[in-house]
Write a protein that holds these residues in place. Structure first.
Motif, PDB file in Angstrom:
ATOM      1  N   ILE A 145     -10.490  -8.750  -8.528  1.00  0.00           N
ATOM      2  CA  ILE A 145     -11.871  -6.988  -7.119  1.00  0.00           C
ATOM      3  C   ILE A 145     -11.452  -6.541  -8.507  1.00  0.00           C
ATOM      4  O   ILE A 145     -11.075  -5.540  -8.046  1.00  0.00           O
ATOM      5  CB  ILE A 145     -10.850  -7.419  -6.231  1.00  0.00           C
ATOM      6  N   SER A 146     -13.067  -6.356  -8.798  1.00  0.00           N
ATOM      7  CA  SER A 146     -13.151  -4.950  -9.321  1.00  0.00           C
ATOM      8  C   SER A 146     -13.515  -3.666  -8.939  1.00  0.00           C
ATOM      9  O   SER A 146     -13.291  -3.227  -9.923  1.00  0.00           O
ATOM     10  CB  SER A 146     -14.539  -5.289 -10.648  1.00  0.00           C
ATOM     11  N   THR A 147     -13.828  -3.775  -7.711  1.00  0.00           N
ATOM     12  CA  THR A 147     -13.967  -2.358  -7.242  1.00  0.00           C
ATOM     13  C   THR A 147     -12.339  -2.286  -6.305  1.00  0.00           C
ATOM     14  O   THR A 147     -11.976  -0.803  -6.137  1.00  0.00           O
ATOM     15  CB  THR A 147     -14.144  -3.139  -5.901  1.00  0.00           C
ATOM     16  N   LEU A 148     -11.295  -2.572  -6.942  1.00  0.00           N
ATOM     17  CA  LEU A 148     -10.079  -2.675  -6.369  1.00  0.00           C
ATOM     18  C   LEU A 148      -9.328  -0.831  -6.855  1.00  0.00           C
ATOM     19  O   LEU A 148      -8.971  -1.133  -7.954  1.00  0.00           O
ATOM     20  CB  LEU A 148      -9.129  -4.100  -6.549  1.00  0.00           C
ATOM     21  N   LEU A 149      -8.967  -0.477  -6.743  1.00  0.00           N
ATOM     22  CA  LEU A 149      -8.420   0.557  -6.712  1.00  0.00           C
ATOM     23  C   LEU A 149      -6.972   1.282  -6.392  1.00  0.00           C
ATOM     24  O   LEU A 149      -6.766   1.418  -7.305  1.00  0.00           O
ATOM     25  CB  LEU A 149      -8.525   2.223  -5.869  1.00  0.00           C
ATOM     26  N   ARG A 150      -5.874   0.091  -5.568  1.00  0.00           N
ATOM     27  CA  ARG A 150      -4.629   0.123  -5.528  1.00  0.00           C
ATOM     28  C   ARG A 150      -3.806  -1.024  -4.813  1.00  0.00           C
ATOM     29  O   ARG A 150      -5.093  -1.217  -3.766  1.00  0.00           O
ATOM     30  CB  ARG A 150      -4.384   1.657  -4.328  1.00  0.00           C
ATOM     31  N   LEU A 151      -3.388  -1.166  -5.549  1.00  0.00           N
ATOM     32  CA  LEU A 151      -2.474  -2.792  -4.755  1.00  0.00           C
ATOM     33  C   LEU A 151      -1.076  -2.122  -4.404  1.00  0.00           C
ATOM     34  O   LEU A 151      -0.487  -2.114  -5.562  1.00  0.00           O
ATOM     35  CB  LEU A 151      -2.746  -3.925  -6.024  1.00  0.00           C
ATOM     36  N   GLY A 152      -0.369  -2.269  -3.263  1.00  0.00           N
ATOM     37  CA  GLY A 152       0.547  -2.583  -3.030  1.00  0.00           C
ATOM     38  C   GLY A 152       1.039  -3.378  -2.522  1.00  0.00           C
ATOM     39  O   GLY A 152       0.826  -3.656  -1.527  1.00  0.00           O
ATOM     40  N   LEU A 153       2.152  -4.265  -3.237  1.00  0.00           N
ATOM     41  CA  LEU A 153       2.720  -5.699  -2.669  1.00  0.00           C
ATOM     42  C   LEU A 153       4.412  -5.332  -3.089  1.00  0.00           C
ATOM     43  O   LEU A 153       4.543  -6.378  -2.692  1.00  0.00           O
ATOM     44  CB  LEU A 153       1.915  -6.697  -3.496  1.00  0.00           C
ATOM     45  N   GLN A 154       4.489  -4.582  -3.188  1.00  0.00           N
ATOM     46  CA  GLN A 154       6.272  -3.783  -2.782  1.00  0.00           C
ATOM     47  C   GLN A 154       6.901  -4.584  -1.726  1.00  0.00           C
ATOM     48  O   GLN A 154       6.608  -4.673  -0.831  1.00  0.00           O
ATOM     49  CB  GLN A 154       6.593  -2.790  -3.751  1.00  0.00           C
ATOM     50  N   GLN A 155       7.676  -4.690  -2.472  1.00  0.00           N
ATOM     51  CA  GLN A 155       9.070  -5.069  -1.722  1.00  0.00           C
ATOM     52  C   GLN A 155       8.670  -6.170  -0.722  1.00  0.00           C
ATOM     53  O   GLN A 155       8.525  -6.092   0.691  1.00  0.00           O
ATOM     54  CB  GLN A 155       9.509  -3.344  -0.335  1.00  0.00           C
ATOM     55  N   ASN A 156       8.799  -6.854  -1.167  1.00  0.00           N
ATOM     56  CA  ASN A 156       8.940  -8.460  -1.031  1.00  0.00           C
ATOM     57  C   ASN A 156       9.205  -9.034  -1.545  1.00  0.00           C
ATOM     58  O   ASN A 156      10.638  -9.554  -2.141  1.00  0.00           O
ATOM     59  CB  ASN A 156       7.299  -9.180  -0.791  1.00  0.00           C
ATOM     60  N   GLN A 157       9.399 -10.538  -1.735  1.00  0.00           N
ATOM     61  CA  GLN A 157      10.190 -11.887  -2.482  1.00  0.00           C
ATOM     62  C   GLN A 157       8.859 -13.077  -2.787  1.00  0.00           C
ATOM     63  O   GLN A 157       9.007 -13.274  -3.067  1.00  0.00           O
ATOM     64  CB  GLN A 157      10.834 -13.005  -0.795  1.00  0.00           C
ATOM     65  N   LEU A 158       7.982 -11.957  -3.141  1.00  0.00           N
ATOM     66  CA  LEU A 158       7.087 -12.574  -3.814  1.00  0.00           C
ATOM     67  C   LEU A 158       7.707 -13.354  -5.195  1.00  0.00           C
ATOM     68  O   LEU A 158       8.021 -12.447  -5.680  1.00  0.00           O
ATOM     69  CB  LEU A 158       5.579 -11.521  -4.374  1.00  0.00           C
ATOM     70  N   SER A 159       7.007 -14.112  -5.586  1.00  0.00           N
ATOM     71  CA  SER A 159       7.999 -14.976  -6.986  1.00  0.00           C
ATOM     72  C   SER A 159       7.023 -15.168  -8.447  1.00  0.00           C
ATOM     73  O   SER A 159       5.173 -15.060  -8.038  1.00  0.00           O
ATOM     74  CB  SER A 159       8.290 -16.268  -6.888  1.00  0.00           C
ATOM     75  N   GLY A 160       7.274 -16.117  -9.108  1.00  0.00           N
ATOM     76  CA  GLY A 160       5.925 -15.867 -10.050  1.00  0.00           C
ATOM     77  C   GLY A 160       5.677 -15.470 -11.347  1.00  0.00           C
ATOM     78  O   GLY A 160       6.279 -14.328 -11.529  1.00  0.00           O
ATOM     79  N   THR A 161       4.607 -15.776 -12.296  1.00  0.00           N
ATOM     80  CA  THR A 161       4.430 -14.652 -13.527  1.00  0.00           C
ATOM     81  C   THR A 161       2.935 -13.785 -12.937  1.00  0.00           C
ATOM     82  O   THR A 161       2.402 -14.392 -12.096  1.00  0.00           O
ATOM     83  CB  THR A 161       4.363 -15.448 -14.429  1.00  0.00           C
TER      84      THR A 161
END
Length: 873
Positions: free
Chosen positions: A445-461
């Motif tokens: 998403i080239s328009t993205l200015l802010r991505l906040g996915l902190q404090q979860n249980q996301l895994s992978g690389t």
């Protein structure tokens, strides 16, 4: 005769023309002089429109900002708005008696409005907004019979609004926003202003209740009273203002419920009642107000559910009900009849159930959730979702610009369809229970200015394409997850990146060497991972870093000297790594550095060297180099330069903080580990414990009178505890344990009334423990391991040398004289006769008392000089 009459008539006509011409010329000159006086009164004309254009060589009516009437050629309008003019308003403007419009807004005029302007009897519009005018609103405004528009916003006017203003039958609009006005509104505010259409009083200090006779302003279209101190209930009489389109009562102290009479406001387009103390349920009749587009009710105490009627409003564009006590579920047909809805804010309530899947019908929705700018971002964070995932249908909201699901109980994986949101600028899904890997489509998403996915249980690389399409990304928050693998080198292609937080994951490998190419990067947090290798030494000129947190990793080698190019660096935390080198003296050039944490590495060498500057760490508040292998004496030069630890102000504000965003600094405070998220300017600490420092504690330490925590434990320090430490009046924790300090505990330390933690154990201290103030609260643990200490709280008692005792170590038995009584002496002479015995006894007593007197004086003199204390075990 006729000829004579004709000549006389001609003469009279010429005379009248001359008189009229003379009067006209005189009036014209009056206007010109008034304008020239206005020009002369200016102290600054930076854009020079008046300086270059207002000249007697050109007609007055052709001057910039001046308009004249066609008939009399008198000045009827003066508009010098936005010219950045500086000065006072001259009284000469009162001579422009034909003036109908005066606009001097958006300049830098100061002082009061001159009373001479009362002569402007033809004035219809006065605009003095956006200046620096002071004083009170002139009551003579009410005497200007044709005045219709008064604009005085964004000044510094004080006092109350004169009642005379509300006796002006001509008044149509009054704008006094953002001043310092106070008092109450007159009870007859609308009695004599039948033509009043718009009243803007936002951003002042008005108090009391809204007058009930507000209903008499029947032509009112826009009523804005927000940002004041109004109280009481919202008058039901407002419901009589049938022409009202905008009602703004935000940020006051209104209580009670929204009166049902407001249902009659059929032309209402915007209702703003946020930040009050309103209670009750959301009125279902909102859905019956046909033109209502904007509803702002955030930060009140509304309860109950959201009436389904609100989502039957085809006119609705934005709804904000954040931070109330609303509950229940949202209707499944939430999107059926609201085609124009753009922003929906439900943050901080108690909604339950799943997110309606038919939300995808909002084809033009641009905001869902809470982000930052009302009307751009939106949100549902704070939504207590008992179960459920993020619906994949959100991927159909292709116009969406802001999406925020943070602080819920959302679970499951992120839908791959979110990558279809080609206009998305902010996506925040923090503080949930999201699992799985982050879809690679999101990183496209080239328009993205802010991505906040902190404090979860996301895994992978992190995908290898992470930085290839995120051209505009400024903030990336992925901390407190379970991410693994390495940081892709493509991340350094994000040229606009300012914040990168990947801390508290399980990331490995090395930091990409090109990280220094991110010249706009201000906050870098990679702490609590498994990174290794050396820290890249690629931070070049123009580096913007303010905070770098790399603690609890496996970095080795040396600190990158290129960090010296980061002149704005405030925080550097590399504790718990394997960095091995001498103290980085090049850091002395970082004049903005406030937090320096080098704890638990392999630093070595001394801190003593000739410095090239007198400004050594002038803003440093946290200096933690504990648990290393430093040696030498304590750095007296540094202590003299720590200006941020001397005379720090106590009345701090929220701006007086080291900005660390969501990251923190971990310190050892009062013997325990403590995470400090935002550091106040009054938070100061020095920790040099567990090193090999030796020698005396320097006297300069006592100058740090704003230091709160001092830990010099587990070193080889010798000598006495300096009495000047008693000058460190804000000290809350003092740890000098496990050294080789000797001598008494200075009584000056009892003046440390904030001292809550004291550890002097395992030294060679002697004498009595002071008992004043805080010292009476400390337990045995503060003093154990000092064989020469006595007194409370230890079991060893102290007995002061007193009376005429002779110290046993001086070889004198003073008890001998004390035991020698008269009858014992007399008894000695019985064998030789009473006379001889008495004589011998007299001699013995004389000699004994003479020796005893000398011994006692010498012993007492020694006590005064040495103030000795004898310990009885």
């Amino acid at each position: 005769m006729e000829i004579i009459f004709s000549i006389s008539s001609l003469t009279l006509t010429l005379l009248l023309l001359k008189i009229v011409s003379s009067a006209t010329l005189s009036n014209f000159t009056t206007d010109q002089n008034a304008l020239l006086a206005f020009k002369t009164s200016l102290t600054s004309d930076p854009l020079s429109p008046l300086t270059k254009n207002w000249s007697t060589n050109t007609p007055t009516c052709s001057w910039v900002g001046v308009s004249c009437g066609f008939k009399h050629r008198r000045v009827t309008a003066l508009n010098v708005s936005g010219y950045q003019l500086v000065g006072n308003i001259p009284p000469h403007l009162g001579n422009l008696t034909f003036l109908r419009s005066l606009d001097i807004s958006s300049n830098n005029f100061t002082g009061v409005i001159p009373s001479e302007l009362f002569k402007l009897r033809r004035l219809e519009e006065m605009n003095m907004g956006f200046n620096n005018l002071t004083g009170e609103i002139p009551p003579w405004f009410g005497g200007l019979p044709q005045l219709q528009y008064i604009y005085l916003s964004n000044n510094s006017f004080s006092g109350s609004i004169p009642n005379a203003l509300f006796n002006m039958s001509s008044l149509m609009e009054i704008d006094m926003r953002d001043n310092r006005l106070s008092g109450t509104l007159s009870d007859d505010i609308c009695s004599n202003t039948p033509n009043l259409r718009n009243m803007y009083l936002t951003g002042n200090q008005f108090s009391g209740e809204i007058p009930a006779n507000i209903y008499m302003c029947r032509g009112m279209e826009d009523l804005r009273l927000g940002g004041n101190l109004f109280n009481g209930s919202i008058p039901s009489e407002i419901g009589s203002l049938s022409m009202l389109s905008h009602l703004s009562l935000f940020s006051n102290h209104f209580t009670g419920v929204i009166p049902s009479e407001l249902f009659k406001l059929r032309r209402l387009e915007e209702m703003n009642m946020e930040f009050n103390n309103l209670t009750g349920e959301i009125p279902p009749w909102f859905g019956g107000v046909p033109q209502l587009q904007y509803i702002y009710l955030r930060n009140n105490s509304f309860s109950g559910s959201v009436p389904s009627a609100l989502f039957n409003m085809s006119s609705l564009i934005e709804i904000d009900m954040r931070y109330n006590r609303l509950s229940g579920t949202l209707s499944d047909d939430i999107c059926s009849i609201t085609p124009n809805l753009r922003n929906m804010f439900f943050t901080g309530n108690q909604f339950s159930g799943e997110i309606p899947a038919n939300i995808y019908k909002y084809n033009f929705l641009v905001g869902v959730g809470e982000g930052g700018v009302v009307g751009v971002w939106g949100g549902v964070n704070g939504w207590v979702v008992e179960s459920g995932t993020i619906p994949k249908e959100f991927g159909n909201l292709t116009s969406l610009r802001g999406l925020d699901f943070s602080s819920n109980f959302l679970s499951g994986e992120l839908p791959e369809e979110l990558g279809n949101l080609g206009n998305l600028e902010s996506f925040v899904g923090a503080y949930n229970i999201l699992t799985g890997s982050i879809p690679s489509s999101i990183f496209n998403i080239s328009t993205l200015l802010r991505l906040g996915l902190q404090q979860n249980q996301l895994s992978g690389t992190l995908p290898s394409i992470t930085g290839l399409s995120l051209y505009s990304l400024q903030e990336l928050y992925l901390h407190y997850n379970r991410l693994t693998g390495q940081i892709p080198t493509s991340i350094t292609n994000i040229s606009q990146l300012t914040i990168l937080e990947l801390n508290r994951n399980s990331l490995t490998g090395e930091i990409p060497g090109s990280i220094g190419d991110c010249l706009l990067l201000e906050f870098l947090s990679l702490s609590n991972n498994k990174f290794g290798g050396s820290i890249p030494d690629t931070f070049g000129t123009g580096c913007s870093l303010k905070s770098i947190n790399l603690r609890v990793n496996q970095f080795g080698g040396m600190l990158p000297r290129s960090l010296a190019n980061c002149g704005n660096l405030e925080v550097l935390d590399v504790q718990n790594n394997k960095i091995q080198e001498k103290f980085p003296l090049w850091m002395e050039t970082l004049l903005e550095l406030q937090v320096l944490v080098l704890r638990s590495n392999r630093f070595n060498g001394t801190l003593l060297h000739p410095s090239k500057t007198n400004a050594l760490f002038p803003k440093l508040q946290v200096f933690d180099i504990g648990n290393n292998s430093f040696t030498g004496t304590l750095p007296d030069t540094y202590f003299k330069s720590f200006r941020a630890m001397i005379n720090v102000k106590e009345n701090i504000t929220d701006n007086d903080r080291v900005k660390l965003y969501s990251d923190s600094v971990e310190l050892v405070i009062k013997g325990s580990k403590l995470e400090v998220v935002r550091i106040l300017k009054t938070f100061t600490t020095i920790d040099m414990s567990r090193n090999n420092f030796y020698g005396d504690i320097p006297e300069s330490m006592g100058k740090l009178n704003s230091l709160r925590y001092l830990n010099l434990s587990h070193n080889d320090l010798t000598g006495h505890i300096p009495s000047c430490i008693g000058n460190m009046v804000t000290l809350e924790s003092l740890d000098l344990s496990s050294n080789q300090l000797d001598g008494d505990i200075p009584t000056q330390l009892t003046s440390l009334t904030f001292l809550a933690k004291l550890n002097l154990s395992m030294n060679n201290l002697v004498g009595q423990i002071p008992q004043s103030n805080q010292f009476s609260t400390f337990e045995n643990d503060s003093y154990v391991g000092n064989q020469g200490l006595c007194g409370v709280p230890l079991t060893r008692k102290c007995e002061e040398d007193s009376g005429l005792e002779i110290s046993p170590e001086e070889g004198y038995d003073s008890d001998f004289v004390d035991r020698l009584t008269c009858w014992q002496v007399v008894a000695m002479g019985y064998g030789c006769g009473c006379v001889i015995g008495v004589s011998i006894g007299y001699i013995v007593l004389e000699l004994s008392f003479g020796v005893a007197y000398k011994i006692k004086r010498r012993s007492r003199g020694n006590k005064v000089r040495r103030r000795r204390t004898r310990v009885h075990k």
